[in-house]
Design an enzyme around this catalytic site. Structure first.
Site, PDB file in Angstrom:
ATOM      1  N   ARG A  54     -12.310   5.570   1.974  1.00 45.15           N
ATOM      2  CA  ARG A  54     -13.518   5.157   1.708  1.00 45.15           C
ATOM      3  C   ARG A  54     -14.028   4.113   0.985  1.00 45.15           C
ATOM      4  NH1 ARG A  54     -10.903   9.876   0.390  1.00 45.15           N
ATOM      5  NH2 ARG A  54     -11.584  11.564   0.530  1.00 45.15           N
ATOM      6  N   THR A  55     -13.279   3.741  -0.073  1.00 49.22           N
ATOM      7  CA  THR A  55     -14.526   1.793  -0.406  1.00 49.22           C
ATOM      8  C   THR A  55     -13.629   1.365   1.219  1.00 49.22           C
ATOM      9  OG1 THR A  55     -12.778   2.559  -2.503  1.00 49.22           O
ATOM     10  CG2 THR A  55     -13.672  -0.029  -1.880  1.00 49.22           C
ATOM     11  N   LYS A  82       4.590 -13.285   7.124  1.00 48.22           N
ATOM     12  CA  LYS A  82       5.224 -14.918   6.499  1.00 48.22           C
ATOM     13  C   LYS A  82       5.263 -15.849   5.131  1.00 48.22           C
ATOM     14  CE  LYS A  82       3.896 -15.798  11.523  1.00 48.22           C
ATOM     15  NZ  LYS A  82       3.249 -16.510  12.834  1.00 48.22           N
ATOM     16  N   ARG A 104      -9.229  -5.220  -2.329  1.00 49.76           N
ATOM     17  CA  ARG A 104      -7.930  -4.563  -2.674  1.00 49.76           C
ATOM     18  C   ARG A 104      -6.144  -4.951  -2.861  1.00 49.76           C
ATOM     19  NH1 ARG A 104      -8.146   2.071  -2.810  1.00 49.76           N
ATOM     20  NH2 ARG A 104     -10.225   1.448  -3.995  1.00 49.76           N
ATOM     21  N   HIS A 132     -11.993  -1.694 -10.968  1.00 49.23           N
ATOM     22  CA  HIS A 132     -12.559  -0.710  -9.599  1.00 49.23           C
ATOM     23  C   HIS A 132     -14.104  -0.571 -10.038  1.00 49.23           C
ATOM     24  CE1 HIS A 132     -13.034   0.544  -5.010  1.00 49.23           C
ATOM     25  NE2 HIS A 132     -12.696   1.970  -6.031  1.00 49.23           N
TER      26      HIS A 132
END
Length: 314
Positions: A54-55, A82, A104, A132
């Site tokens: 969703r986000t 890496k 995120r 959030h």
């Protein structure tokens, strides 16, 4: 409203700043299909180091509706495998002309660490169990649409509170906006007492459900637990979930919310997810509008961009 550079959390935003973001989110919510060119020619990158549906898609839809060019960072195929740091990744994006990064991450406080060292606008799409902010904003917009105002509302947040970054933002924002906040959940999933602001009440689940205008259920975040759930999912549902029986206890005019994804039959009965009293899909819809408001505010400034956009819309 002072110019916002980043949206890292809601703890640092004033009531006025939150109000103006909600007002701008409402503007876009009333225009669900409008394609704007406010960010035409601007580049925005989405860096998701944790799984999201969703986000991530909501941000991408918001970015494209504003006319931005969107880059989606995939950790598994990037130089992060890496050993490249997030800081170096952001500096690389800056050098290419990218102006904003939606991040995120599992690491709490990462965006605060980066904010003073990069020139991009940073937007927190969830950092660990910390905050959030855009989820909180879309939740508040949904409540405001339903009740006309946040002031004086009674909101119960129920479930896995200790591991919820959504709660982290709500603890900062809801009391600031005049909401009476109730918390309920298993003892092992309650937040640390130092995290709970003065005036926020911790109550039993039945009292929370019977008295709240909004019953917000939170997912049990098993991926963040050090140990597996101490009881079965069925037993959790009966003890701590929104069962059909408990839903009948809700007062008239109250509504169900959930930040999703939903564990059907665990924190909430499957029949309630899309019931008439559920606002869960409305929350998803409002996610695009709120994220448009945030992107617009950070990348174009506030008042001037908004006046220009309104003039075009009219």
């Amino acid at each position: 409203m002072n110019k916002m550079t980043h949206l890292i959390g809601l703890s640092d935003l004033s009531k006025e700043q939150i109000t103006q973001l909600l007002e701008r989110g409402e503007h876009w919510a009333k225009r669900p299909t409008e394609q704007a060119q406010i960010l035409h020619g601007r580049f925005v990158a989405n860096l998701f180091f944790e799984a999201s549906t969703r986000t991530r898609f909501s941000f991408e839809v918001a970015q494209k509706r504003l006319g931005a060019h969107v880059l989606n960072f995939i950790p598994e195929t990037s130089s992060s495998v890496k050993g490249e740091t997030v800081y170096d990744t952001l500096r690389t994006l800056e050098a290419m002309g990218v102006e904003a990064a939606v991040i995120r991450t599992k690491k709490e406080g990462l965006l605060q660490e980066l904010a003073a060292s990069v020139d991009l606008h940073l937007i927190n799409a969830g950092d660990g169990t910390n905050e959030h902010p855009t989820q909180c904003l879309l939740d508040m917009l949904t409540m405001k649409q339903q009740f006309g105002s946040l002031e004086g509302l009674k909101v119960a947040i129920i479930g896995d509170l200790r591991h919820s970054r959504v709660l982290g933002s709500h603890l900062h924002a809801l009391p600031k906006m005049g909401v009476n906040l109730l918390l309920s959940g298993p003892g092992s999933m309650m937040p640390q007492p130092t995290m709970v602001p003065e005036g926020v009440r911790i109550v039993e689940i039945d009292e929370a459900i019977q008295t709240a205008d909004v019953v917000m259920m939170l997912r049990v975040q098993l991926e963040r637990h050090a140990e597996s759930l101490y009881i079965s999912k069925e037993e959790y549902h009966q003890r701590h979930g929104l069962t059909l029986e408990r839903a009948k206890m809700m007062k008239p005019g109250s509504f169900i919310m959930h930040p999703a994804p939903v564990n059907r039959g665990v924190e909430i009965h499957t029949d309630l997810v899309e019931s008439k009293t559920s606002l869960i899909q409305k929350q998803v819809t409002n996610g695009v509008a709120v994220r448009m408001a945030v992107l617009e505010t950070l990348l174009k400034g506030s008042e001037m961009a908004w006046v220009s956009s309104l003039a075009t819309a009219n």
